[in-house]
Write a protein that holds these residues in place. Structure first.
Motif, short mmCIF file in Angstrom:
data_model
loop_
_atom_site.label_atom_id
_atom_site.label_comp_id
_atom_site.label_asym_id
_atom_site.label_seq_id
_atom_site.Cartn_x
_atom_site.Cartn_y
_atom_site.Cartn_z
N ILE A 228 2.46 -0.39 3.44
CA ILE A 228 1.18 0.32 3.40
C ILE A 228 0.07 -0.73 3.51
O ILE A 228 0.00 -1.64 2.68
CB ILE A 228 1.01 1.12 2.10
N LEU A 229 -0.78 -0.60 4.53
CA LEU A 229 -1.97 -1.44 4.64
C LEU A 229 -3.15 -0.57 4.22
O LEU A 229 -3.65 0.25 4.99
CB LEU A 229 -2.15 -1.96 6.06
N ASP A 230 -3.59 -0.75 2.99
CA ASP A 230 -4.59 0.13 2.39
C ASP A 230 -5.98 -0.49 2.44
O ASP A 230 -6.15 -1.69 2.26
CB ASP A 230 -4.20 0.42 0.93
N SER A 231 -6.98 0.37 2.65
CA SER A 231 -8.37 -0.09 2.72
C SER A 231 -9.08 0.16 1.39
O SER A 231 -10.17 0.73 1.36
CB SER A 231 -9.09 0.62 3.87
N PHE A 232 -8.45 -0.25 0.30
CA PHE A 232 -9.00 -0.16 -1.04
C PHE A 232 -9.30 1.29 -1.42
O PHE A 232 -10.45 1.65 -1.73
CB PHE A 232 -10.23 -1.05 -1.19
N SER A 233 -8.27 2.11 -1.38
CA SER A 233 -8.39 3.52 -1.76
C SER A 233 -8.83 3.65 -3.22
O SER A 233 -8.49 2.83 -4.07
CB SER A 233 -7.05 4.24 -1.58
N THR A 234 -9.58 4.72 -3.50
CA THR A 234 -10.04 4.98 -4.86
C THR A 234 -9.28 6.14 -5.50
O THR A 234 -9.59 6.52 -6.64
CB THR A 234 -11.54 5.28 -4.86
#
Length: 292
Positions: A31-37
């Motif tokens: 998973i390459l995540d874009s800083f999910s909240t």
């Protein structure tokens, strides 16, 4: 021989569980995540996925970072979006390719079934649309900041099976938010005259759907009333009316997206000091409904 998986995410807690469940056959999910909240990272780790995080800038840069900066267990990498489900027939077809070391292809494209209001809107979503989904990371690169395009060092293959795309799982508000961002990028590219504008007339008659779409894209630059023409093309000529009420509503949504691009393009050009004139068309996105 199995296949690695790369999924780019941003606040995908609604979509990710079904996506990951359909990928349980892979023992190397990244998973390459874009800083999910939201709970995206928690869900991914609970499913056994490796999680990396990077601030999102553009689609092509994010995807290339994932493919080049992360080490994968297997030579082939499957790259679904979080709102996609991978059926068993597609899984089996990809695994058969991965087990054959003689395959010359650098990447494979797949068609998708776009779901809206509980049904596959086959005619309204320009089926078949081919999207790059299975790649050899060492032999491909992606370009374009939205609806990125894959360039490969070697032949391109086409998968027979489909994936299923649930682009409205997070609701219409999320769809509009995403396409508001997309339309701003498209308008910026168009107003800066960075998009290809030469019409390839031969491509309009090509048997390849992606080539025909590029030809239509270039032709659309010269056409007035683009949002209306987009609706008429999708709903009448492409047979969107056969998809019932969901088809009508979806075609209206696509026309609204076109209108956002047209208005933003005019706004951008006036800011750049161009002479005022008729609204100009800009590039038709390569995957109508791609992750729409």
């Amino acid at each position: 021989m199995s296949i690695s998986v790369l999924i780019m995410t941003l606040n995908e807690e609604v979509n990710l569980p079904a996506c990951l469940a359909s990928l349980s056959w892979s023992d190397d999910i990244v998973i390459l995540d874009s800083f999910s909240t939201d709970r995206t990272v928690e869900i991914a780790r609970a499913a056994g996925a490796r999680v990396y995080q990077r601030a999102y800038d553009t689609e092509d840069r994010q995807r290339m970072h994932g493919l080049t900066e992360i080490e994968f267990k297997y030579p082939w990498v499957y790259t679904p979006d979080a709102d996609e489900v991978t059926p068993p027939d597609l899984r089996d077809e990809m695994l058969a390719i991965a087990r054959d070391p003689s395959r010359p292809e650098a990447f494979f494209k797949a068609r998708y079934k776009n779901m809206f209001m509980g049904r596959w809107i086959r005619r309204s979503s320009l089926y078949p649309t081919w999207i790059t989904r299975l790649v050899r990371p060492d032999r491909v690169r992606f370009e374009r900041s939205v609806h990125s395009r894959c360039i490969g060092d070697g032949p391109t293959g086409e998968l027979k099976s489909h994936f299923v795309h649930y682009s409205f799982n997070k609701g219409l508000e999320a769809w509009y938010d995403k396409h508001n961002r997309y339309s701003s990028v498209e308008a910026d590219l168009s107003s800066s005259r960075r998009l290809e504008r030469k019409i390839d007339w031969a491509s309009l008659l090509s048997t390849k759907s992606d080539l025909r779409r590029r030809g239509l894209k270039a032709l659309s630059y010269r056409l007035p009333f683009r949002p209306t023409l987009r609706f008429l093309y999708m709903y009448l000529l492409r047979g969107g009316f056969l998809d019932g009420r969901p088809g009508y509503l979806y075609c209206r949504l696509l026309a609204a997206y076109e209108f956002m691009i047209v208005v933003k393009t005019e706004e951008q050009r006036q800011r750049l000091g161009d002479l005022p004139g008729e609204y100009s068309s800009c590039e038709t996105y390569d995957r109508v409904g791609q992750h729409q």
